[in-house]
Write a protein that holds these residues in place. Structure first.
Motif, PDB file in Angstrom:
ATOM      1  N   ARG A  79     -22.046 -16.268 -69.053  1.00  0.00           N
ATOM      2  CA  ARG A  79     -23.058 -17.883 -68.568  1.00  0.00           C
ATOM      3  C   ARG A  79     -23.786 -18.162 -69.419  1.00  0.00           C
ATOM      4  O   ARG A  79     -22.741 -18.907 -70.377  1.00  0.00           O
ATOM      5  CB  ARG A  79     -24.272 -17.804 -67.848  1.00  0.00           C
ATOM      6  CG  ARG A  79     -24.352 -18.874 -67.262  1.00  0.00           C
ATOM      7  CD  ARG A  79     -25.349 -19.444 -66.348  1.00  0.00           C
ATOM      8  NE  ARG A  79     -25.395 -21.486 -65.844  1.00  0.00           N
ATOM      9  CZ  ARG A  79     -25.798 -21.916 -66.398  1.00  0.00           C
ATOM     10  NH1 ARG A  79     -26.659 -21.814 -67.428  1.00  0.00           N
ATOM     11  NH2 ARG A  79     -25.637 -22.852 -65.999  1.00  0.00           N
ATOM     12  N   ASP A  80     -24.487 -17.486 -70.317  1.00  0.00           N
ATOM     13  CA  ASP A  80     -24.811 -17.330 -72.359  1.00  0.00           C
ATOM     14  C   ASP A  80     -23.660 -17.613 -73.330  1.00  0.00           C
ATOM     15  O   ASP A  80     -24.144 -18.706 -73.805  1.00  0.00           O
ATOM     16  CB  ASP A  80     -25.802 -16.649 -71.871  1.00  0.00           C
ATOM     17  CG  ASP A  80     -27.346 -16.854 -71.738  1.00  0.00           C
ATOM     18  OD1 ASP A  80     -27.475 -17.729 -70.686  1.00  0.00           O
ATOM     19  OD2 ASP A  80     -27.631 -15.549 -71.768  1.00  0.00           O
ATOM     20  N   TRP A  81     -22.883 -16.336 -72.930  1.00  0.00           N
ATOM     21  CA  TRP A  81     -21.933 -16.392 -73.690  1.00  0.00           C
ATOM     22  C   TRP A  81     -20.690 -17.896 -73.319  1.00  0.00           C
ATOM     23  O   TRP A  81     -20.401 -18.474 -74.363  1.00  0.00           O
ATOM     24  CB  TRP A  81     -20.646 -15.419 -73.336  1.00  0.00           C
ATOM     25  CG  TRP A  81     -21.314 -14.467 -74.537  1.00  0.00           C
ATOM     26  CD1 TRP A  81     -22.142 -13.505 -74.402  1.00  0.00           C
ATOM     27  CD2 TRP A  81     -20.799 -14.369 -76.161  1.00  0.00           C
ATOM     28  NE1 TRP A  81     -22.552 -12.044 -75.461  1.00  0.00           N
ATOM     29  CE2 TRP A  81     -21.673 -13.359 -76.036  1.00  0.00           C
ATOM     30  CE3 TRP A  81     -20.289 -15.067 -76.571  1.00  0.00           C
ATOM     31  CZ2 TRP A  81     -21.740 -12.572 -77.631  1.00  0.00           C
ATOM     32  CZ3 TRP A  81     -20.246 -14.075 -77.886  1.00  0.00           C
ATOM     33  CH2 TRP A  81     -20.973 -13.591 -78.733  1.00  0.00           C
ATOM     34  N   VAL A  82     -20.951 -18.505 -72.549  1.00  0.00           N
ATOM     35  CA  VAL A  82     -19.440 -19.239 -72.004  1.00  0.00           C
ATOM     36  C   VAL A  82     -19.800 -20.960 -72.795  1.00  0.00           C
ATOM     37  O   VAL A  82     -19.705 -21.364 -73.092  1.00  0.00           O
ATOM     38  CB  VAL A  82     -19.532 -19.610 -70.714  1.00  0.00           C
ATOM     39  CG1 VAL A  82     -18.652 -20.486 -70.012  1.00  0.00           C
ATOM     40  CG2 VAL A  82     -18.565 -18.374 -70.019  1.00  0.00           C
ATOM     41  N   VAL A  83     -22.071 -20.820 -72.320  1.00  0.00           N
ATOM     42  CA  VAL A  83     -22.056 -21.782 -72.687  1.00  0.00           C
ATOM     43  C   VAL A  83     -22.156 -22.013 -74.333  1.00  0.00           C
ATOM     44  O   VAL A  83     -22.029 -23.410 -75.174  1.00  0.00           O
ATOM     45  CB  VAL A  83     -23.693 -22.227 -72.291  1.00  0.00           C
ATOM     46  CG1 VAL A  83     -24.237 -23.230 -73.315  1.00  0.00           C
ATOM     47  CG2 VAL A  83     -23.556 -22.188 -71.335  1.00  0.00           C
ATOM     48  N   ARG A  84     -22.388 -21.305 -75.123  1.00  0.00           N
ATOM     49  CA  ARG A  84     -22.420 -20.370 -76.253  1.00  0.00           C
ATOM     50  C   ARG A  84     -20.927 -21.338 -77.218  1.00  0.00           C
ATOM     51  O   ARG A  84     -20.851 -21.562 -78.083  1.00  0.00           O
ATOM     52  CB  ARG A  84     -22.887 -19.643 -76.804  1.00  0.00           C
ATOM     53  CG  ARG A  84     -22.855 -18.832 -78.258  1.00  0.00           C
ATOM     54  CD  ARG A  84     -23.506 -17.397 -78.414  1.00  0.00           C
ATOM     55  NE  ARG A  84     -22.999 -16.606 -79.904  1.00  0.00           N
ATOM     56  CZ  ARG A  84     -23.195 -15.260 -80.098  1.00  0.00           C
ATOM     57  NH1 ARG A  84     -24.343 -15.072 -79.032  1.00  0.00           N
ATOM     58  NH2 ARG A  84     -23.333 -15.337 -81.247  1.00  0.00           N
ATOM     59  N   LEU A  85     -19.990 -20.625 -76.504  1.00  0.00           N
ATOM     60  CA  LEU A  85     -19.272 -20.962 -77.078  1.00  0.00           C
ATOM     61  C   LEU A  85     -18.508 -21.713 -76.454  1.00  0.00           C
ATOM     62  O   LEU A  85     -17.590 -22.874 -77.561  1.00  0.00           O
ATOM     63  CB  LEU A  85     -17.481 -19.404 -76.465  1.00  0.00           C
ATOM     64  CG  LEU A  85     -18.113 -17.787 -76.784  1.00  0.00           C
ATOM     65  CD1 LEU A  85     -17.403 -16.782 -76.199  1.00  0.00           C
ATOM     66  CD2 LEU A  85     -18.165 -17.855 -78.317  1.00  0.00           C
ATOM     67  N   GLY A  86     -18.231 -21.735 -75.103  1.00  0.00           N
ATOM     68  CA  GLY A  86     -17.856 -23.762 -75.167  1.00  0.00           C
ATOM     69  C   GLY A  86     -18.945 -24.796 -75.985  1.00  0.00           C
ATOM     70  O   GLY A  86     -17.952 -25.765 -76.493  1.00  0.00           O
ATOM     71  N   ASP A  87     -19.530 -24.705 -76.448  1.00  0.00           N
ATOM     72  CA  ASP A  87     -20.090 -25.901 -76.806  1.00  0.00           C
ATOM     73  C   ASP A  87     -20.842 -25.480 -78.208  1.00  0.00           C
ATOM     74  O   ASP A  87     -21.710 -24.955 -78.805  1.00  0.00           O
ATOM     75  CB  ASP A  87     -22.141 -25.586 -76.586  1.00  0.00           C
ATOM     76  CG  ASP A  87     -22.576 -27.492 -77.142  1.00  0.00           C
ATOM     77  OD1 ASP A  87     -21.776 -28.005 -77.410  1.00  0.00           O
ATOM     78  OD2 ASP A  87     -23.780 -27.665 -76.690  1.00  0.00           O
ATOM     79  N   GLY A  88     -19.578 -24.470 -79.014  1.00  0.00           N
ATOM     80  CA  GLY A  88     -19.846 -23.743 -79.909  1.00  0.00           C
ATOM     81  C   GLY A  88     -19.369 -24.318 -81.579  1.00  0.00           C
ATOM     82  O   GLY A  88     -19.323 -26.099 -81.357  1.00  0.00           O
ATOM     83  N   THR A  89     -18.533 -24.056 -82.110  1.00  0.00           N
ATOM     84  CA  THR A  89     -17.724 -24.650 -83.702  1.00  0.00           C
ATOM     85  C   THR A  89     -16.515 -24.657 -81.977  1.00  0.00           C
ATOM     86  O   THR A  89     -16.110 -25.217 -81.137  1.00  0.00           O
ATOM     87  CB  THR A  89     -17.170 -23.185 -84.162  1.00  0.00           C
ATOM     88  OG1 THR A  89     -16.343 -22.645 -83.190  1.00  0.00           O
ATOM     89  CG2 THR A  89     -18.593 -22.535 -84.988  1.00  0.00           C
ATOM     90  N   GLU A  90     -15.443 -25.791 -83.402  1.00  0.00           N
ATOM     91  CA  GLU A  90     -14.182 -26.605 -83.040  1.00  0.00           C
ATOM     92  C   GLU A  90     -13.101 -25.452 -82.172  1.00  0.00           C
ATOM     93  O   GLU A  90     -12.913 -25.521 -80.735  1.00  0.00           O
ATOM     94  CB  GLU A  90     -14.414 -26.885 -83.707  1.00  0.00           C
ATOM     95  CG  GLU A  90     -12.883 -28.445 -83.452  1.00  0.00           C
ATOM     96  CD  GLU A  90     -12.551 -29.215 -84.733  1.00  0.00           C
ATOM     97  OE1 GLU A  90     -13.092 -29.261 -85.069  1.00  0.00           O
ATOM     98  OE2 GLU A  90     -11.016 -29.121 -84.351  1.00  0.00           O
ATOM     99  N   GLU A  91     -13.112 -24.425 -82.827  1.00  0.00           N
ATOM    100  CA  GLU A  91     -12.744 -23.141 -82.904  1.00  0.00           C
ATOM    101  C   GLU A  91     -13.056 -22.550 -81.510  1.00  0.00           C
ATOM    102  O   GLU A  91     -11.773 -22.049 -81.004  1.00  0.00           O
ATOM    103  CB  GLU A  91     -12.510 -21.688 -83.790  1.00  0.00           C
ATOM    104  CG  GLU A  91     -11.690 -20.528 -83.750  1.00  0.00           C
ATOM    105  CD  GLU A  91     -10.390 -20.542 -83.703  1.00  0.00           C
ATOM    106  OE1 GLU A  91      -9.952 -21.793 -83.897  1.00  0.00           O
ATOM    107  OE2 GLU A  91      -9.970 -19.775 -83.332  1.00  0.00           O
ATOM    108  N   SER A  92     -14.540 -22.641 -81.546  1.00  0.00           N
ATOM    109  CA  SER A  92     -14.468 -22.047 -79.995  1.00  0.00           C
ATOM    110  C   SER A  92     -14.345 -22.705 -78.733  1.00  0.00           C
ATOM    111  O   SER A  92     -14.012 -21.568 -78.113  1.00  0.00           O
ATOM    112  CB  SER A  92     -16.104 -21.356 -80.187  1.00  0.00           C
ATOM    113  OG  SER A  92     -16.853 -21.857 -79.828  1.00  0.00           O
ATOM    114  N   HIS A  93     -14.554 -23.593 -79.398  1.00  0.00           N
ATOM    115  CA  HIS A  93     -14.222 -24.526 -77.894  1.00  0.00           C
ATOM    116  C   HIS A  93     -12.871 -25.251 -77.597  1.00  0.00           C
ATOM    117  O   HIS A  93     -12.318 -24.764 -76.992  1.00  0.00           O
ATOM    118  CB  HIS A  93     -15.364 -26.029 -78.706  1.00  0.00           C
ATOM    119  CG  HIS A  93     -14.477 -26.808 -77.301  1.00  0.00           C
ATOM    120  ND1 HIS A  93     -15.588 -27.254 -76.107  1.00  0.00           N
ATOM    121  CD2 HIS A  93     -13.640 -27.824 -77.012  1.00  0.00           C
ATOM    122  CE1 HIS A  93     -15.137 -28.172 -75.551  1.00  0.00           C
ATOM    123  NE2 HIS A  93     -14.204 -28.480 -75.874  1.00  0.00           N
ATOM    124  N   THR A  94     -11.591 -24.477 -78.742  1.00  0.00           N
ATOM    125  CA  THR A  94     -10.142 -25.076 -78.284  1.00  0.00           C
ATOM    126  C   THR A  94     -10.537 -23.129 -77.261  1.00  0.00           C
ATOM    127  O   THR A  94      -9.682 -23.372 -76.656  1.00  0.00           O
ATOM    128  CB  THR A  94      -9.883 -25.135 -79.567  1.00  0.00           C
ATOM    129  OG1 THR A  94     -10.413 -25.969 -80.796  1.00  0.00           O
ATOM    130  CG2 THR A  94      -8.086 -25.615 -79.201  1.00  0.00           C
TER     131      THR A  94
END
Lengths: 263, 263
Positions: free
Chosen positions: B147-162
């Motif tokens: 869960r921590d990673w999902v939030v970190r990546l989803g709400d991260g850089t444009e690349e990670s969000h995409t």
């Protein structure tokens, strides 16, 4: 940017990398068995052992990175160096081979590593001494686990015995390297930081011979080739096999493609 | 000889295999990251998580093997069945994809698995209840980590969000399968042994929606496709993708080549 080729290294730094690279490369080789072991139980045991080795590598890289600064981290050291900057033993980069070779290599290295960490508990580098103290119970377990398997397979079926003999023949030429001190090892030994590996040889030979006797395996441990004698390879000097180049290519893909990125 | 195609299975046995296969297949997929993660620390974390899943699989296979006798062991169940005998969810056999997909799948499944094991603590099969109780702290940790990673990546850089959006689009069509009860699940639910997964859906949806909101990821969870609607695949009925066939081929090489042997 992290320079790919580091400048000539200070002996202590090179020694820490040597220890860390040994753990990383062997841990990585063993982790290739993840999900491919002969039994679920043993697969899990070997994977746990890989995790111990990767954990040791992390502590050693962290310690090495603290000494150099300039943006170096455990990850840049683990993932962004070229093969020629690696200081691991050739023995540990050889392909995993079959289960017997994996086990035998783990055993032979664990006997060595245990003696080495025991000596390093007395290092004047107190952080290195602490890392060694933490590693000892892990390596003690690795040694026992691998030893049991060596005896079980060596003294097992005709098939398993033959395979162990063949594994021993493959590994034997690379054992001399364990005990041939590199310049950086001589320097750190003089400074009370490290241990000259040649001083570990007689105890190692005694223990290994006893195990191989129990396993009904014969090998000449009295005259081990020094690295340059036989292959021109010398892992401690960064002269590695193509096998390491391939291992690093596989391991480093992600970091090299997206440095500093989570992908 | 162990029969490759087992006779029609008793519902409880099939249910235990379903649970075990889920853990084995996901554990194996995650273990493919061994030595290939983005950071040494996370690589080790994911490998530890794989080991938890493989440990759960072992307990479930052992329990299943006790029920059938005839030379069945955890290893014959894990390694000597064909793809059509596997009962895992299609979601879990999809290729590991990138780091984002691996993390997101782990998260979505952990939320489900946690609810499932919590319900199974009340199973009339006391051994299954004990396995569930043991798994809960592990899965609780998996859920939090992922869960921590999902939030970190989803709400991260444009690349990670995409990338997370794309991972979500890949996984979404396979989520309906989590909640579509197979016949064996209906039977074990009637007998108090298992849990009808459709009863877990509303709580799962609530939790997942909250996480995806935090991660700034949008997805429609209200109308999930049932397995047969969209792909003709149905993991619980043994109708699997080629990806599982390849995974098993890789995983089973050793046991199939040398059954009962340590190689």
């Amino acid at each position: 940017m992290i320079p790919r080729h580091l400048p000539p290294m200070e002996a202590r730094h090179e020694y820490l990398l040597h220890l860390a690279d040994n753990a990383l490369v062997l841990g990585h080789r063993n982790s290739e068995w993840c999900g491919h072991g002969p039994e679920l139980e043993q697969d899990i045991a070997l994977t746990n052992l890989s995790l111990d080795l990767l954990g040791q590598a992390r502590l050693l890289y962290q310690h090495a990175a603290n000494g150099i600064g300039e943006g170096a981290t455990e990850d840049t050291l683990a993932f962004l160096r070229d093969a020629s900057d690696y200081r691991n033993l050739i023995l540990l980069e050889l392909p995993r081979g079959d289960w017997g070779l994996t086990i035998l290599r783990q055993y032979l290295f664990s006997e060595f590593s245990l003696l080495q960490y025991q000596a390093l508990q007395g290092s004047t580098d107190t952080q290195l001494a602490a890392i060694a103290a933490k590693a000892i119970p892990e390596v003690t377990y690795h040694r026992r686990w691998a030893r049991d398997w060596v005896v079980r397979l060596g003294d097992g079926t005709e098939e398993s015995h033959t395979r162990m003999e063949s594994a021993l023949a493959t590994l034997q030429p690379h054992l001399g390297e364990l005990f041939s001190p590199a310049d950086f090892e001589r320097t750190v030994t003089e400074r009370g930081i490290g241990i000259d590996p040649s001083t570990l040889r007689s105890e190692w030979t005694l223990r290994v011979r006893q195990t191989l006797d129990e396993a009904d395996l014969a090998v000449d441990l009295s005259s081990l080739a020094t690295p340059s004698n036989h292959t021109g390879m010398d892992g401690k000097l960064g002269r590695h096999t193509e096998d390491l180049v391939r291992l690093l290519a596989e391991m480093q893909t992600l970091q090299r493609t997206y440095p500093g990125n989570e992908w």
